[in-house]
Design a protein around this motif. Sequence first.
Motif, PDB file in Angstrom:
ATOM      1  N   UNK A   1     -14.763   2.054  -1.279  1.00  0.00           N
ATOM      2  CA  UNK A   1     -16.114   2.413  -0.826  1.00  0.00           C
ATOM      3  C   UNK A   1     -17.169   1.926  -1.814  1.00  0.00           C
ATOM      4  N   UNK A   2     -16.852   1.984  -3.098  1.00  0.00           N
ATOM      5  CA  UNK A   2     -17.791   1.504  -4.117  1.00  0.00           C
ATOM      6  C   UNK A   2     -18.009   0.005  -3.995  1.00  0.00           C
ATOM      7  N   UNK A   3     -16.914  -0.722  -3.823  1.00  0.00           N
ATOM      8  CA  UNK A   3     -17.017  -2.177  -3.656  1.00  0.00           C
ATOM      9  C   UNK A   3     -17.793  -2.497  -2.384  1.00  0.00           C
ATOM     10  N   UNK A   4     -17.497  -1.780  -1.315  1.00  0.00           N
ATOM     11  CA  UNK A   4     -18.197  -1.994  -0.049  1.00  0.00           C
ATOM     12  C   UNK A   4     -19.697  -1.756  -0.207  1.00  0.00           C
ATOM     13  N   UNK A   5     -20.072  -0.696  -0.915  1.00  0.00           N
ATOM     14  CA  UNK A   5     -21.489  -0.385  -1.122  1.00  0.00           C
ATOM     15  C   UNK A   5     -22.176  -1.487  -1.925  1.00  0.00           C
ATOM     16  N   UNK A   6     -21.495  -1.984  -2.948  1.00  0.00           N
ATOM     17  CA  UNK A   6     -22.065  -3.081  -3.734  1.00  0.00           C
ATOM     18  C   UNK A   6     -22.291  -4.307  -2.862  1.00  0.00           C
TER      19      UNK A   6
ATOM     20  N   UNK B   1     -22.685  -4.423   0.407  1.00  0.00           N
ATOM     21  CA  UNK B   1     -23.721  -4.167   1.415  1.00  0.00           C
ATOM     22  C   UNK B   1     -25.127  -4.214   0.829  1.00  0.00           C
ATOM     23  N   UNK B   2     -25.256  -3.949  -0.460  1.00  0.00           N
ATOM     24  CA  UNK B   2     -26.577  -4.004  -1.090  1.00  0.00           C
ATOM     25  C   UNK B   2     -26.844  -5.371  -1.711  1.00  0.00           C
ATOM     26  N   UNK B   3     -25.950  -6.317  -1.448  1.00  0.00           N
ATOM     27  CA  UNK B   3     -26.153  -7.680  -1.916  1.00  0.00           C
ATOM     28  C   UNK B   3     -25.666  -7.938  -3.325  1.00  0.00           C
ATOM     29  N   UNK B   4     -24.998  -6.981  -3.931  1.00  0.00           N
ATOM     30  CA  UNK B   4     -24.523  -7.144  -5.306  1.00  0.00           C
ATOM     31  C   UNK B   4     -23.076  -7.650  -5.298  1.00  0.00           C
TER      32      UNK B   4
END
Length: 45
Positions: free
Chosen positions: A15-20, A22-25
Amino acid sequence: MTEAMTRLELLTLLYSIQALMETGNTDKAKEIIEKVIKEAESNEK
């Protein structure tokens, strides 16, 4: 002795990787993925 990740730890990581991503990081996401792979490979030996 190696420690296996629990299901919750794995989900948290994903989930952390996915969030990164999705925010372009994507660079930070790739960095984390590379570290996890390196750690997993070193624990296989």
